[in-house]
Write a protein that holds these residues in place. Structure first.
Motif, PDB file in Angstrom:
ATOM      1  N   THR A  37       0.814  -1.222   0.000  1.00 24.27           N
ATOM      2  CA  THR A  37       0.000   0.000   0.000  1.00 24.27           C
ATOM      3  C   THR A  37       0.852   1.278   0.000  1.00 24.27           C
ATOM      4  N   TYR A 104       3.323  -3.283  15.049  1.00 26.29           N
ATOM      5  CA  TYR A 104       2.908  -2.125  15.848  1.00 26.29           C
ATOM      6  C   TYR A 104       1.572  -1.535  15.378  1.00 26.29           C
ATOM      7  N   TYR A 109      -0.201   4.494  16.797  1.00 22.42           N
ATOM      8  CA  TYR A 109       1.107   5.123  16.577  1.00 22.42           C
ATOM      9  C   TYR A 109       1.109   6.028  15.332  1.00 22.42           C
ATOM     10  N   HIS A 134      -4.145   7.994  -0.474  1.00 25.28           N
ATOM     11  CA  HIS A 134      -3.898   6.572  -0.209  1.00 25.28           C
ATOM     12  C   HIS A 134      -4.607   5.709  -1.243  1.00 25.28           C
ATOM     13  N   ASN A 138      -7.286   1.108   1.244  1.00 33.17           N
ATOM     14  CA  ASN A 138      -6.391   1.169   2.402  1.00 33.17           C
ATOM     15  C   ASN A 138      -7.099   1.968   3.503  1.00 33.17           C
TER      16      ASN A 138
HETATM   17  C1  LIG Z   1      -1.758   2.839   7.556  1.00 33.64           C
HETATM   18  C2  LIG Z   1      -0.882   2.564   8.775  1.00 33.64           C
HETATM   19  C3  LIG Z   1       0.267   3.533   8.781  1.00 33.64           C
HETATM   20  C4  LIG Z   1      -1.710   2.719  10.046  1.00 33.64           C
HETATM   21  O1  LIG Z   1      -0.835   2.620  11.152  1.00 33.64           O
HETATM   22  P1  LIG Z   1      -1.390   2.341  12.632  1.00 33.64           P
HETATM   23  O2  LIG Z   1      -0.310   2.728  13.577  1.00 33.64           O
HETATM   24  O3  LIG Z   1      -1.915   0.988  12.706  1.00 33.64           O
HETATM   25  O4  LIG Z   1      -2.581   3.409  12.697  1.00 33.64           O
HETATM   26  P2  LIG Z   1      -3.455   3.816  13.968  1.00 33.64           P
HETATM   27  O5  LIG Z   1      -3.405   2.713  14.971  1.00 33.64           O
HETATM   28  O6  LIG Z   1      -3.024   5.170  14.407  1.00 33.64           O
HETATM   29  O7  LIG Z   1      -4.899   3.954  13.348  1.00 33.64           O
HETATM   30  C5  LIG Z   1      -5.419   2.946  12.505  1.00 33.64           C
HETATM   31  C6  LIG Z   1      -6.925   3.107  12.418  1.00 33.64           C
HETATM   32  O8  LIG Z   1      -7.387   2.375  11.294  1.00 33.64           O
HETATM   33  C7  LIG Z   1      -8.343   1.432  11.720  1.00 33.64           C
HETATM   34  N1  LIG Z   1      -8.236   0.280  10.837  1.00 33.64           N
HETATM   35  C8  LIG Z   1      -7.233  -0.619  10.776  1.00 33.64           C
HETATM   36  N2  LIG Z   1      -7.493  -1.516   9.802  1.00 33.64           N
HETATM   37  C9  LIG Z   1      -8.668  -1.146   9.242  1.00 33.64           C
HETATM   38  C10 LIG Z   1      -9.460  -1.679   8.193  1.00 33.64           C
HETATM   39  N3  LIG Z   1      -9.093  -2.757   7.509  1.00 33.64           N
HETATM   40  N4  LIG Z   1     -10.623  -1.046   7.887  1.00 33.64           N
HETATM   41  C11 LIG Z   1     -11.011   0.068   8.577  1.00 33.64           C
HETATM   42  N5  LIG Z   1     -10.290   0.612   9.584  1.00 33.64           N
HETATM   43  C12 LIG Z   1      -9.132   0.005   9.905  1.00 33.64           C
HETATM   44  C13 LIG Z   1      -7.989   1.141  13.145  1.00 33.64           C
HETATM   45  O9  LIG Z   1      -9.072   0.574  13.829  1.00 33.64           O
HETATM   46  C14 LIG Z   1      -7.636   2.549  13.622  1.00 33.64           C
HETATM   47  O10 LIG Z   1      -8.786   3.345  13.786  1.00 33.64           O
HETATM   48  P3  LIG Z   1      -9.456   3.588  15.243  1.00 33.64           P
HETATM   49  O11 LIG Z   1      -8.419   4.230  16.091  1.00 33.64           O
HETATM   50  O12 LIG Z   1     -10.616   4.455  14.955  1.00 33.64           O
HETATM   51  O13 LIG Z   1      -9.831   2.229  15.774  1.00 33.64           O
HETATM   52  C15 LIG Z   1      -0.319   1.114   8.734  1.00 33.64           C
HETATM   53  O14 LIG Z   1      -1.377   0.225   8.581  1.00 33.64           O
HETATM   54  C16 LIG Z   1       0.691   0.903   7.625  1.00 33.64           C
HETATM   55  O15 LIG Z   1       1.854   1.248   7.773  1.00 33.64           O
HETATM   56  N6  LIG Z   1       0.248   0.326   6.483  1.00 33.64           N
HETATM   57  C17 LIG Z   1       1.159   0.049   5.378  1.00 33.64           C
HETATM   58  C18 LIG Z   1       1.733   1.303   4.759  1.00 33.64           C
HETATM   59  C19 LIG Z   1       0.656   2.301   4.411  1.00 33.64           C
HETATM   60  O16 LIG Z   1      -0.397   1.952   3.932  1.00 33.64           O
HETATM   61  N7  LIG Z   1       0.950   3.587   4.644  1.00 33.64           N
HETATM   62  C20 LIG Z   1       0.046   4.652   4.299  1.00 33.64           C
HETATM   63  C21 LIG Z   1       0.252   5.008   2.892  1.00 33.64           C
HETATM   64  S1  LIG Z   1      -0.846   6.315   2.401  1.00 33.64           S
END
Ligand SMILES: CC(C)(COP(=O)(O)OP(=O)(O)OC[C@H]1O[C@@H](n2cnc3c(N)ncnc32)[C@H](O)[C@@H]1OP(=O)(O)O)[C@@H](O)C(=O)NCCC(=O)NCCS
Length: 190
Positions: A37, A104, A109, A134, A138
């Motif tokens: 992603t 994590y 975070y 994004h 995602n």
């Molecule tokens: C996107 C990413 C950075 C999120 O990091 P993270 O530290 O898990 O994010 P947070 O914990 O701060 O928040 C995630 C939120 O998304 C929600 N979430 C996680 N998976 C989800 C899904 N499949 N559908 C809907 N919501 C989702 C979580 O519940 C949380 O929301 P909430 O606090 O309301 O419950 C991480 O998943 C990642 O690195 N992904 C791969 C790289 C990427 O996509 N980067 C962004 C590019 S634009």
């Protein structure tokens, strides 16, 4: 040129990547879940890529092109991801990008780090607009952006190409005039 400021939040420290971080950084950046992603995280992710990123962080900051930092745990200093703003100075605009290592995920975070970077972008870099795109689907990334008050602006159809596949780009943004800080952060004073 001074080093990029280190931003400190309740649990995190946003700082330049260091030589000692490289093996763990590669391990986390190299996960297929991170590659899938993102557009600029290579796979496989080698030490040479991490070194290149380290040099790019410093060069881009010196040239005023970007604020790019590693996300590290405040207490242990272990690195868990990366975040940054690519700057378009003539427009007072920045593009936010981030990733967090899979072990994590879903602990807030990314939200904590991105909240600090938004604050830094508006208060210290004097940006007027910060946006992020994004891959459609995602949802976690979109959720992080919405939690921080970034507004959905639209979908750029098939604006992204990864391998041989086009993806829609979902865009959120926040303007300085509407920004409400959600995350407590400060610049580390040495
Ligand atoms: C996107 C990413 C950075 C999120 O990091 P993270 O530290 O898990 O994010 P947070 O914990 O701060 O928040 C995630 C939120 O998304 C929600 N979430 C996680 N998976 C989800 C899904 N499949 N559908 C809907 N919501 C989702 C979580 O519940 C949380 O929301 P909430 O606090 O309301 O419950 C991480 O998943 C990642 O690195 N992904 C791969 C790289 C990427 O996509 N980067 C962004 C590019 S634009």
């Amino acid at each position: 040129m001074a080093d990029a400021p280190v931003l400190v939040t309740e649990r995190l420290r946003l700082r330049w990547l260091d030589q000692r971080d490289l093996p763990r950084f590669c391990e986390l950046a190299g996960a297929p879940e991170v590659f899938e992603t993102t557009l600029h995280v290579p796979s496989p992710y080698t030490i040479a890529h991490a070194r290149e990123f380290m040099e790019h962080q410093r060069r881009a900051w010196e040239r005023g092109q970007a604020y790019l930092v590693a996300i590290a745990m405040r207490e242990s200093d272990e690195v868990i991801g990366a975040i940054g703003l690519e700057l378009r100075r003539a427009m007072d605009r920045g593009e936010l990008g981030f990733w967090v290592g899979v072990p994590y995920w879903n602990r807030g975070y990314a939200t904590e780090a991105a909240g600090a970077v938004l604050g830094f972008g508006f208060e210290h870099l004097r940006l007027n607009r910060i946006w992020a795109g994004h891959f459609a689907g995602n949802e976690a990334s979109g959720r992080v952006q919405q939690k921080l008050g970034m507004k959905f602006e639209g979908v750029l159809r098939q604006a992204l190409k990864k391998g041989n596949t086009y993806h829609d780009d979902v865009v959120h943004a926040v303007l300085r005039e509407e920004f409400e800080p959600k995350i407590k952060w400060e610049i580390e004073q040495l």
